[in-house]
Design a protein around this motif. Structure first.
Motif, PDB file in Angstrom:
ATOM      1  N   GLU A  68     -11.223   4.882 -14.297  1.00  9.55           N
ATOM      2  CA  GLU A  68     -11.960   3.897 -13.584  1.00  9.55           C
ATOM      3  C   GLU A  68     -12.204   4.119 -12.113  1.00  9.55           C
ATOM      4  O   GLU A  68     -13.317   4.037 -11.574  1.00  9.55           O
ATOM      5  N   ASN A  69     -11.117   4.829 -11.533  1.00  7.66           N
ATOM      6  CA  ASN A  69     -11.315   5.013 -10.005  1.00  7.66           C
ATOM      7  C   ASN A  69     -11.647   6.861  -9.730  1.00  7.66           C
ATOM      8  O   ASN A  69     -11.354   7.043  -8.561  1.00  7.66           O
ATOM      9  N   GLU A  70     -11.942   7.255 -10.731  1.00  4.34           N
ATOM     10  CA  GLU A  70     -12.165   8.834 -10.691  1.00  4.34           C
ATOM     11  C   GLU A  70     -11.091   9.481  -9.900  1.00  4.34           C
ATOM     12  O   GLU A  70     -11.529  10.330  -8.914  1.00  4.34           O
ATOM     13  N   ARG A  79      -3.102   6.608  -8.865  1.00  4.10           N
ATOM     14  CA  ARG A  79      -2.754   5.413  -7.932  1.00  4.10           C
ATOM     15  C   ARG A  79      -1.814   4.338  -8.552  1.00  4.10           C
ATOM     16  O   ARG A  79      -1.256   3.464  -7.679  1.00  4.10           O
ATOM     17  N   VAL A 144      -1.625   1.477   7.525  1.00  3.47           N
ATOM     18  CA  VAL A 144      -2.582   1.323   8.656  1.00  3.47           C
ATOM     19  C   VAL A 144      -2.489   1.622  10.032  1.00  3.47           C
ATOM     20  O   VAL A 144      -3.382   1.875  10.844  1.00  3.47           O
ATOM     21  N   TYR A 153      -7.591   0.632   6.797  1.00  2.42           N
ATOM     22  CA  TYR A 153      -7.652  -0.790   7.553  1.00  2.42           C
ATOM     23  C   TYR A 153      -7.256  -1.873   6.519  1.00  2.42           C
ATOM     24  O   TYR A 153      -7.339  -1.704   5.201  1.00  2.42           O
ATOM     25  N   LEU A 161      -7.674  -0.621   2.402  1.00  2.00           N
ATOM     26  CA  LEU A 161      -8.765   0.451   1.965  1.00  2.00           C
ATOM     27  C   LEU A 161      -8.677   1.462   2.950  1.00  2.00           C
ATOM     28  O   LEU A 161      -8.373   1.638   3.853  1.00  2.00           O
ATOM     29  N   VAL A 162      -9.325   2.805   2.369  1.00  2.00           N
ATOM     30  CA  VAL A 162      -9.395   4.088   3.395  1.00  2.00           C
ATOM     31  C   VAL A 162     -10.958   4.018   3.114  1.00  2.00           C
ATOM     32  O   VAL A 162     -11.554   4.279   2.250  1.00  2.00           O
ATOM     33  N   ASP A 163     -11.295   4.473   4.305  1.00  2.00           N
ATOM     34  CA  ASP A 163     -12.746   4.866   4.588  1.00  2.00           C
ATOM     35  C   ASP A 163     -12.853   6.553   4.521  1.00  2.00           C
ATOM     36  O   ASP A 163     -12.349   7.277   5.188  1.00  2.00           O
ATOM     37  N   ARG A 164     -13.292   7.219   3.183  1.00  2.00           N
ATOM     38  CA  ARG A 164     -13.460   8.302   3.088  1.00  2.00           C
ATOM     39  C   ARG A 164     -14.183   9.269   4.051  1.00  2.00           C
ATOM     40  O   ARG A 164     -14.147  10.372   4.189  1.00  2.00           O
ATOM     41  N   LYS A 165     -15.268   8.415   4.511  1.00  2.00           N
ATOM     42  CA  LYS A 165     -16.109   9.175   5.918  1.00  2.00           C
ATOM     43  C   LYS A 165     -15.280   9.174   6.950  1.00  2.00           C
ATOM     44  O   LYS A 165     -15.726  10.376   7.803  1.00  2.00           O
ATOM     45  N   TRP A 166     -14.300   8.430   7.341  1.00  2.00           N
ATOM     46  CA  TRP A 166     -13.601   8.630   8.495  1.00  2.00           C
ATOM     47  C   TRP A 166     -12.308   9.261   8.558  1.00  2.00           C
ATOM     48  O   TRP A 166     -11.837   9.745   9.525  1.00  2.00           O
ATOM     49  N   GLU A 192      -5.670   8.677  -0.296  1.00  2.00           N
ATOM     50  CA  GLU A 192      -6.225   7.920  -1.452  1.00  2.00           C
ATOM     51  C   GLU A 192      -5.098   6.864  -2.016  1.00  2.00           C
ATOM     52  O   GLU A 192      -4.048   7.433  -1.981  1.00  2.00           O
ATOM     53  N   ASN A 195      -6.409   0.227  -4.629  1.00  2.00           N
ATOM     54  CA  ASN A 195      -7.189  -0.799  -3.737  1.00  2.00           C
ATOM     55  C   ASN A 195      -7.347  -2.006  -4.613  1.00  2.00           C
ATOM     56  O   ASN A 195      -8.228  -2.683  -4.490  1.00  2.00           O
ATOM     57  N   TYR A 198     -11.124  -2.609  -5.907  1.00  2.00           N
ATOM     58  CA  TYR A 198     -11.570  -3.635  -4.912  1.00  2.00           C
ATOM     59  C   TYR A 198     -13.246  -3.505  -5.468  1.00  2.00           C
ATOM     60  O   TYR A 198     -13.739  -4.929  -5.333  1.00  2.00           O
TER      61      TYR A 198
END
Lengths: 262, 161
Positions: A68-70, A79, A144, A153, A161-166, A192, A195, A198
Protein backbone atom coordinates in the motif's frame (compact mmCIF):
# COMPACT_ATOMS: atom_id res chain seq x y z
CA UNK A 1 27.73 46.95 57.36
CA UNK A 2 24.29 45.54 56.64
CA UNK A 3 21.46 46.59 58.91
CA UNK A 4 19.05 44.09 60.40
CA UNK A 5 16.14 45.78 58.55
CA UNK A 6 17.94 45.52 55.17
CA UNK A 7 18.94 41.91 55.81
CA UNK A 8 15.37 40.81 56.62
CA UNK A 9 13.97 42.77 53.67
CA UNK A 10 16.43 41.21 51.20
CA UNK A 11 15.83 37.73 52.62
CA UNK A 12 12.05 38.10 52.24
CA UNK A 13 12.47 39.38 48.67
CA UNK A 14 14.85 36.58 47.81
CA UNK A 15 12.47 33.90 49.06
CA UNK A 16 9.55 35.53 47.25
CA UNK A 17 11.64 35.66 44.08
CA UNK A 18 12.46 31.98 44.32
CA UNK A 19 8.75 31.27 44.62
CA UNK A 20 8.08 32.55 41.12
CA UNK A 21 8.34 29.68 38.70
CA UNK A 22 10.31 30.13 35.52
CA UNK A 23 7.19 29.70 33.43
CA UNK A 24 5.72 32.86 34.97
CA UNK A 25 8.55 34.86 33.47
CA UNK A 26 8.14 33.38 30.00
CA UNK A 27 7.00 35.82 27.34
CA UNK A 28 3.84 34.38 25.84
CA UNK A 29 3.76 34.17 22.09
CA UNK A 30 0.13 34.80 21.11
CA UNK A 31 0.50 32.63 17.97
CA UNK A 32 1.69 29.74 20.10
CA UNK A 33 -1.16 30.23 22.52
CA UNK A 34 -3.78 30.30 19.76
CA UNK A 35 -2.24 27.20 18.24
CA UNK A 36 -2.58 25.34 21.55
CA UNK A 37 -6.20 26.39 21.94
CA UNK A 38 -6.99 25.40 18.35
CA UNK A 39 -5.38 22.00 18.83
CA UNK A 40 -7.69 21.22 21.72
CA UNK A 41 -10.70 21.88 19.53
CA UNK A 42 -9.63 19.43 16.82
CA UNK A 43 -12.44 16.93 16.37
CA UNK A 44 -10.19 14.02 15.42
CA UNK A 45 -7.24 12.43 17.17
CA UNK A 46 -6.24 9.10 15.65
CA UNK A 47 -5.34 6.28 18.01
CA UNK A 48 -4.53 2.62 17.44
CA UNK A 49 -5.51 -0.46 19.39
CA UNK A 50 -3.66 -3.78 19.16
CA UNK A 51 -5.09 -6.94 20.70
CA UNK A 52 -2.10 -9.23 21.16
CA UNK A 53 -4.33 -12.17 22.12
CA UNK A 54 -5.90 -12.12 18.65
CA UNK A 55 -2.66 -11.84 16.66
CA UNK A 56 -1.54 -15.15 15.13
CA UNK A 57 1.56 -13.80 13.41
CA UNK A 58 0.37 -14.31 9.82
CA UNK A 59 2.08 -11.11 8.71
CA UNK A 60 -0.64 -10.17 6.22
CA UNK A 61 -0.62 -6.69 7.78
CA UNK A 62 3.07 -6.24 6.93
CA UNK A 63 2.52 -7.43 3.35
CA UNK A 64 -0.44 -5.09 2.86
CA UNK A 65 1.42 -2.15 4.41
CA UNK A 66 4.47 -2.56 2.21
CA UNK A 67 2.40 -2.77 -0.96
CA UNK A 68 0.00 0.00 0.00
CA UNK A 69 2.70 2.45 1.01
CA UNK A 70 5.24 1.60 -1.71
CA UNK A 71 7.93 0.44 0.69
CA UNK A 72 10.31 -1.69 -1.45
CA UNK A 73 9.10 -5.24 -0.86
CA UNK A 74 12.42 -7.04 -0.67
CA UNK A 75 14.37 -4.37 1.19
CA UNK A 76 14.66 -5.22 4.86
CA UNK A 77 12.79 -2.13 6.02
CA UNK A 78 9.15 -1.86 6.96
CA UNK A 79 6.71 0.63 8.50
CA UNK A 80 5.05 -2.06 10.61
CA UNK A 81 6.25 -5.44 11.75
CA UNK A 82 5.27 -8.32 14.02
CA UNK A 83 7.49 -9.64 16.80
CA UNK A 84 7.38 -13.13 18.24
CA UNK A 85 8.19 -13.61 21.93
CA UNK A 86 8.90 -17.05 23.34
CA UNK A 87 9.51 -17.53 27.07
CA UNK A 88 10.88 -20.88 28.08
CA UNK A 89 10.21 -22.76 31.28
CA UNK A 90 13.83 -22.16 32.24
CA UNK A 91 13.15 -18.42 32.24
CA UNK A 92 14.87 -17.52 28.98
CA UNK A 93 13.35 -15.02 26.54
CA UNK A 94 13.72 -15.30 22.78
CA UNK A 95 12.28 -12.82 20.31
CA UNK A 96 12.47 -12.57 16.54
CA UNK A 97 10.90 -10.87 13.57
CA UNK A 98 12.34 -12.35 10.36
CA UNK A 99 11.91 -9.81 7.52
CA UNK A 100 9.58 -7.94 9.87
CA UNK A 101 7.25 -10.97 9.58
CA UNK A 102 6.42 -9.96 6.02
CA UNK A 103 5.99 -13.67 5.25
CA UNK A 104 4.57 -14.53 8.66
CA UNK A 105 6.01 -17.12 11.02
CA UNK A 106 6.13 -20.42 9.14
CA UNK A 107 8.60 -22.22 11.36
CA UNK A 108 8.93 -22.89 15.08
CA UNK A 109 12.65 -22.15 14.91
CA UNK A 110 13.57 -18.72 16.23
CA UNK A 111 15.84 -16.54 14.11
CA UNK A 112 18.34 -14.85 16.45
CA UNK A 113 20.35 -13.26 13.62
CA UNK A 114 24.05 -13.45 14.49
CA UNK A 115 23.33 -15.86 17.35
CA UNK A 116 21.98 -18.43 14.93
CA UNK A 117 18.70 -20.34 14.87
CA UNK A 118 17.17 -21.48 18.14
CA UNK A 119 14.99 -24.57 18.23
CA UNK A 120 12.74 -24.74 21.27
CA UNK A 121 10.68 -27.83 21.95
CA UNK A 122 6.93 -27.50 22.45
CA UNK A 123 7.24 -28.76 26.00
CA UNK A 124 9.85 -26.15 26.86
CA UNK A 125 7.59 -23.16 26.14
CA UNK A 126 6.06 -21.38 29.12
CA UNK A 127 4.32 -18.67 27.11
CA UNK A 128 4.62 -17.35 23.59
CA UNK A 129 2.80 -14.67 21.63
CA UNK A 130 2.98 -12.16 18.80
CA UNK A 131 3.17 -8.38 19.10
CA UNK A 132 2.52 -6.11 16.11
CA UNK A 133 4.50 -2.87 16.15
CA UNK A 134 4.00 0.39 14.30
CA UNK A 135 4.47 4.14 14.83
CA UNK A 136 2.93 5.26 18.13
CA UNK A 137 2.04 8.75 16.82
CA UNK A 138 3.15 10.06 20.23
CA UNK A 139 1.50 13.07 21.79
CA UNK A 140 4.99 14.24 22.69
CA UNK A 141 6.97 13.02 19.66
CA UNK A 142 10.75 13.22 20.14
CA UNK A 143 11.34 12.61 16.42
CA UNK A 144 9.57 15.87 15.55
CA UNK A 145 11.48 17.90 18.11
CA UNK A 146 14.90 16.84 16.83
CA UNK A 147 14.22 17.67 13.18
CA UNK A 148 16.47 20.63 12.31
CA UNK A 149 14.59 21.68 9.16
CA UNK A 150 10.89 21.29 9.96
CA UNK A 151 10.49 18.29 7.64
CA UNK A 152 8.66 16.13 10.14
CA UNK A 153 5.68 17.42 12.03
CA UNK A 154 2.47 16.49 13.77
CA UNK A 155 -0.81 17.22 12.00
CA UNK A 156 -3.77 18.52 14.02
CA UNK A 157 -5.21 14.99 14.14
CA UNK A 158 -2.10 13.66 15.88
CA UNK A 159 -0.45 11.85 12.95
CA UNK A 160 3.27 12.49 12.55
CA UNK A 161 4.18 12.97 8.90
CA UNK A 162 7.41 13.42 6.95
CA UNK A 163 7.74 16.02 4.20
CA UNK A 164 9.80 14.21 1.58
CA UNK A 165 10.60 17.44 -0.26
CA UNK A 166 11.89 19.11 2.88
CA UNK A 167 13.76 16.20 4.53
CA UNK A 168 17.55 16.51 4.21
CA UNK A 169 18.18 12.94 5.38
CA UNK A 170 20.22 13.79 8.46
CA UNK A 171 18.76 10.85 10.37
CA UNK A 172 18.29 12.62 13.74
CA UNK A 173 14.65 11.49 13.90
CA UNK A 174 15.64 7.89 13.19
CA UNK A 175 18.02 8.05 16.17
CA UNK A 176 15.52 9.99 18.27
CA UNK A 177 12.64 7.53 18.07
CA UNK A 178 12.74 5.26 21.13
CA UNK A 179 10.57 2.70 19.32
CA UNK A 180 12.78 2.35 16.25
CA UNK A 181 9.90 2.82 13.84
CA UNK A 182 11.74 5.19 11.51
CA UNK A 183 14.12 4.23 8.71
CA UNK A 184 15.54 5.59 5.48
CA UNK A 185 13.39 5.01 2.43
CA UNK A 186 15.66 3.14 0.00
CA UNK A 187 14.20 4.95 -3.03
CA UNK A 188 13.41 8.47 -1.79
CA UNK A 189 16.43 8.69 0.55
CA UNK A 190 14.36 10.48 3.17
CA UNK A 191 13.13 9.51 6.62
CA UNK A 192 10.19 7.12 6.40
CA UNK A 193 7.63 6.03 8.96
CA UNK A 194 4.14 4.68 9.50
CA UNK A 195 1.53 7.41 9.19
CA UNK A 196 -1.52 5.24 9.97
CA UNK A 197 -2.10 5.30 6.14
CA UNK A 198 -2.91 9.01 6.19
CA UNK A 199 -4.25 8.85 2.62
CA UNK A 200 -6.77 6.20 3.72
CA UNK A 201 -7.93 7.40 7.14
CA UNK A 202 -8.59 10.90 5.81
CA UNK A 203 -10.89 9.34 3.17
CA UNK A 204 -12.86 7.30 5.71
CA UNK A 205 -11.04 4.04 4.97
CA UNK A 206 -9.20 1.92 7.53
CA UNK A 207 -5.42 1.69 7.50
CA UNK A 208 -4.18 -1.05 5.14
CA UNK A 209 -2.92 -3.22 8.03
CA UNK A 210 -6.23 -2.91 9.87
CA UNK A 211 -8.16 -3.95 6.77
CA UNK A 212 -5.79 -6.81 5.98
CA UNK A 213 -5.87 -8.35 9.48
CA UNK A 214 -8.30 -11.31 9.39
CA UNK A 215 -8.45 -11.57 13.18
CA UNK A 216 -9.30 -8.03 14.25
CA UNK A 217 -6.02 -7.73 16.12
CA UNK A 218 -5.51 -4.22 14.78
CA UNK A 219 -8.00 -1.39 15.07
CA UNK A 220 -7.83 2.33 14.38
CA UNK A 221 -10.17 4.95 15.75
CA UNK A 222 -10.77 8.52 16.83
CA UNK A 223 -9.94 8.86 20.52
CA UNK A 224 -11.89 12.14 20.72
CA UNK A 225 -15.13 10.37 19.82
CA UNK A 226 -16.42 8.77 23.04
CA UNK A 227 -18.52 6.25 21.09
CA UNK A 228 -15.75 5.02 18.82
CA UNK A 229 -15.16 1.28 19.49
CA UNK A 230 -11.45 1.92 19.93
CA UNK A 231 -12.08 4.69 22.47
CA UNK A 232 -14.54 2.50 24.34
CA UNK A 233 -12.02 -0.36 24.45
CA UNK A 234 -9.20 1.90 25.66
CA UNK A 235 -11.48 3.38 28.32
CA UNK A 236 -13.01 0.17 29.61
CA UNK A 237 -10.36 -2.50 29.12
CA UNK A 238 -6.91 -3.11 30.54
CA UNK A 239 -4.57 -1.57 28.01
CA UNK A 240 -0.90 -0.68 28.07
CA UNK A 241 1.49 1.40 26.01
CA UNK A 242 5.12 0.81 25.08
CA UNK A 243 7.94 2.53 27.00
CA UNK A 244 5.72 4.93 28.91
CA UNK A 245 8.75 5.84 31.02
CA UNK A 246 10.08 7.90 28.10
CA UNK A 247 7.26 10.42 28.48
CA UNK A 248 6.40 10.29 24.79
CA UNK A 249 2.68 9.65 25.43
CA UNK A 250 2.32 6.96 22.74
CA UNK A 251 -1.12 6.56 21.15
CA UNK A 252 -0.90 2.90 20.18
CA UNK A 253 -2.60 0.93 22.94
CA UNK A 254 -2.03 -2.78 23.54
CA UNK A 255 -4.40 -5.30 25.08
CA UNK A 256 -2.49 -8.13 26.75
CA UNK A 257 0.85 -6.37 26.76
CA UNK A 258 3.49 -8.43 28.53
CA UNK A 259 6.27 -7.03 30.69
CA UNK A 260 8.80 -8.70 28.41
CA UNK A 261 7.72 -6.67 25.38
CA UNK A 262 10.02 -3.78 24.60
CA UNK B 1 35.73 54.26 13.26
CA UNK B 2 38.41 53.50 10.69
CA UNK B 3 37.47 52.44 7.17
CA UNK B 4 39.24 49.06 7.28
CA UNK B 5 37.11 48.11 10.28
CA UNK B 6 33.82 49.19 8.71
CA UNK B 7 34.36 47.53 5.32
CA UNK B 8 34.21 43.90 6.52
CA UNK B 9 31.24 44.89 8.67
CA UNK B 10 29.38 46.07 5.54
CA UNK B 11 30.29 42.81 3.81
CA UNK B 12 28.83 40.81 6.70
CA UNK B 13 25.66 42.94 6.73
CA UNK B 14 25.39 42.45 2.95
CA UNK B 15 25.65 38.67 3.30
CA UNK B 16 22.98 38.64 6.02
CA UNK B 17 20.64 40.71 3.83
CA UNK B 18 21.25 38.36 0.91
CA UNK B 19 20.44 35.33 3.06
CA UNK B 20 17.24 36.96 4.29
CA UNK B 21 16.23 37.80 0.70
CA UNK B 22 16.98 34.24 -0.44
CA UNK B 23 14.91 32.95 2.45
CA UNK B 24 11.86 34.91 1.24
CA UNK B 25 12.21 33.27 -2.19
CA UNK B 26 13.07 29.72 -1.09
CA UNK B 27 10.77 29.16 1.90
CA UNK B 28 7.24 28.33 0.73
CA UNK B 29 4.42 30.71 1.66
CA UNK B 30 2.57 28.05 3.65
CA UNK B 31 5.58 27.20 5.80
CA UNK B 32 4.88 28.10 9.39
CA UNK B 33 3.38 27.11 12.71
CA UNK B 34 0.53 24.60 12.55
CA UNK B 35 -2.24 23.67 14.95
CA UNK B 36 0.03 21.66 17.24
CA UNK B 37 2.23 24.66 17.93
CA UNK B 38 5.84 25.52 17.18
CA UNK B 39 7.26 22.53 19.06
CA UNK B 40 5.39 19.86 17.08
CA UNK B 41 4.21 21.59 13.92
CA UNK B 42 6.77 23.84 12.27
CA UNK B 43 6.24 22.70 8.70
CA UNK B 44 4.98 23.13 5.15
CA UNK B 45 1.20 22.94 5.43
CA UNK B 46 0.61 21.71 1.86
CA UNK B 47 2.53 18.52 2.64
CA UNK B 48 -0.58 17.25 4.44
CA UNK B 49 -2.41 17.43 1.11
CA UNK B 50 0.50 15.68 -0.63
CA UNK B 51 0.04 12.72 1.71
CA UNK B 52 -3.73 12.72 1.33
CA UNK B 53 -3.28 12.42 -2.44
CA UNK B 54 -1.23 9.22 -2.08
CA UNK B 55 -2.78 6.40 -4.09
CA UNK B 56 -4.99 3.84 -2.36
CA UNK B 57 -4.20 0.28 -3.51
CA UNK B 58 -6.03 -2.06 -1.17
CA UNK B 59 -9.71 -1.50 -1.89
CA UNK B 60 -11.35 -4.00 0.47
CA UNK B 61 -13.75 -6.85 -0.27
CA UNK B 62 -16.76 -4.60 -0.92
CA UNK B 63 -14.94 -3.37 -4.02
CA UNK B 64 -14.86 -6.93 -5.44
CA UNK B 65 -18.43 -7.77 -4.43
CA UNK B 66 -20.37 -6.45 -7.44
CA UNK B 67 -18.61 -8.50 -10.12
CA UNK B 68 -17.54 -11.50 -8.03
CA UNK B 69 -20.64 -11.95 -5.88
CA UNK B 70 -20.45 -15.79 -6.15
CA UNK B 71 -17.00 -15.90 -4.53
CA UNK B 72 -17.93 -13.12 -2.12
CA UNK B 73 -20.97 -15.05 -0.87
CA UNK B 74 -19.26 -18.47 -0.87
CA UNK B 75 -16.35 -17.48 1.35
CA UNK B 76 -18.68 -15.76 3.81
CA UNK B 77 -19.99 -19.17 4.94
CA UNK B 78 -16.53 -20.48 5.79
CA UNK B 79 -13.81 -19.96 8.40
CA UNK B 80 -11.96 -18.01 5.71
CA UNK B 81 -14.67 -15.33 5.79
CA UNK B 82 -12.40 -12.93 7.68
CA UNK B 83 -9.72 -13.00 4.98
CA UNK B 84 -9.83 -10.13 2.51
CA UNK B 85 -9.82 -11.02 -1.20
CA UNK B 86 -6.70 -8.92 -1.71
CA UNK B 87 -4.72 -10.79 0.94
CA UNK B 88 -4.27 -13.59 -1.62
CA UNK B 89 -5.19 -11.92 -4.91
CA UNK B 90 -3.04 -8.82 -4.43
CA UNK B 91 -4.02 -5.14 -4.34
CA UNK B 92 -6.91 -4.44 -6.72
CA UNK B 93 -6.39 -0.82 -7.60
CA UNK B 94 -3.22 -1.16 -9.66
CA UNK B 95 -4.88 -3.65 -11.96
CA UNK B 96 -8.46 -2.49 -12.05
CA UNK B 97 -8.68 1.28 -11.96
CA UNK B 98 -7.55 3.41 -14.89
CA UNK B 99 -7.84 0.48 -17.31
CA UNK B 100 -10.74 -0.33 -19.64
CA UNK B 101 -12.21 -3.75 -18.88
CA UNK B 102 -10.50 -5.55 -21.79
CA UNK B 103 -7.00 -4.23 -21.05
CA UNK B 104 -6.78 -4.90 -17.34
CA UNK B 105 -3.62 -6.63 -16.20
CA UNK B 106 -4.36 -9.83 -14.30
CA UNK B 107 -4.00 -9.88 -10.56
CA UNK B 108 -1.19 -12.10 -9.32
CA UNK B 109 -2.65 -14.72 -6.98
CA UNK B 110 -0.37 -15.99 -4.25
CA UNK B 111 -0.98 -19.76 -4.37
CA UNK B 112 2.27 -20.69 -2.63
CA UNK B 113 2.35 -23.12 0.28
CA UNK B 114 4.18 -20.44 2.26
CA UNK B 115 1.15 -18.20 1.95
CA UNK B 116 -1.20 -20.78 3.52
CA UNK B 117 1.41 -21.60 6.16
CA UNK B 118 1.25 -18.05 7.48
CA UNK B 119 -1.68 -19.34 9.53
CA UNK B 120 -1.61 -23.12 9.03
CA UNK B 121 1.89 -23.88 10.23
CA UNK B 122 1.18 -25.19 13.73
CA UNK B 123 2.62 -23.00 16.45
CA UNK B 124 1.02 -24.22 19.67
CA UNK B 125 1.76 -21.12 21.70
CA UNK B 126 -0.23 -21.27 24.96
CA UNK B 127 -1.23 -17.59 25.11
CA UNK B 128 -1.75 -16.90 21.41
CA UNK B 129 -4.76 -17.35 19.10
CA UNK B 130 -2.47 -19.25 16.73
CA UNK B 131 -2.98 -22.26 19.03
CA UNK B 132 -6.58 -22.66 17.82
CA UNK B 133 -5.87 -22.70 14.07
CA UNK B 134 -5.53 -26.16 12.55
CA UNK B 135 -2.12 -26.73 11.06
CA UNK B 136 -0.15 -29.21 8.99
CA UNK B 137 3.46 -30.33 9.00
CA UNK B 138 4.66 -28.95 5.64
CA UNK B 139 7.47 -31.51 5.42
CA UNK B 140 5.07 -34.47 5.66
CA UNK B 141 1.76 -33.21 4.23
CA UNK B 142 2.17 -33.59 0.44
CA UNK B 143 5.35 -31.52 0.12
CA UNK B 144 5.92 -29.78 -3.24
CA UNK B 145 2.21 -29.54 -3.98
CA UNK B 146 0.21 -26.35 -3.99
CA UNK B 147 -2.48 -26.43 -1.29
CA UNK B 148 -5.12 -25.31 -3.79
CA UNK B 149 -4.53 -28.49 -5.85
CA UNK B 150 -6.71 -30.34 -3.32
CA UNK B 151 -8.25 -27.64 -1.11
CA UNK B 152 -10.56 -24.88 -2.31
CA UNK B 153 -9.51 -21.76 -0.42
CA UNK B 154 -12.96 -20.24 -0.94
CA UNK B 155 -14.65 -23.29 0.59
CA UNK B 156 -12.05 -24.99 2.75
CA UNK B 157 -14.58 -27.11 4.71
CA UNK B 158 -16.36 -28.57 1.66
CA UNK B 159 -13.98 -31.48 1.32
CA UNK B 160 -11.22 -32.01 -1.20
CA UNK B 161 -11.53 -31.14 -4.84
Amino acid sequence: MISRRKFLKNTALGIAGMGISLSALEIIDPRKLFAEVAADKAAVRWAFLVDTYKCVGCGLCVKACKEENEVPYDANVTRTWVERYVLTKTGKLYADTPKGARDGFTTDKIDLNADGIKDISKEGIEKAFFVPKLCNQCDNPPCVQVCPVGATYQAADGVVLVDRKWCIGCGYCIMGCPYGVRFFHPVHHTAEKCNFCYHRITKGLKSACVQACPFGARQIGNIKDPNDPVTVAIRTQRVGVLKSEYGTKPQVYYIGLDEEVR
Amino acid sequence: MKNHVLRPLFVVIGIVVLILLARIVIVPKDFGIGERGYMYAWYRKSNEEDWKKFKVKYMGREYCKDCHSDKYDAIKQTPHAAIQCENCHGPANDAVSEHPSDQRPKLVIDKSRAHCLRCHFPLPYPTSARLKIRGIDPDKHNPDMECSTCHNPHQPMEGLK
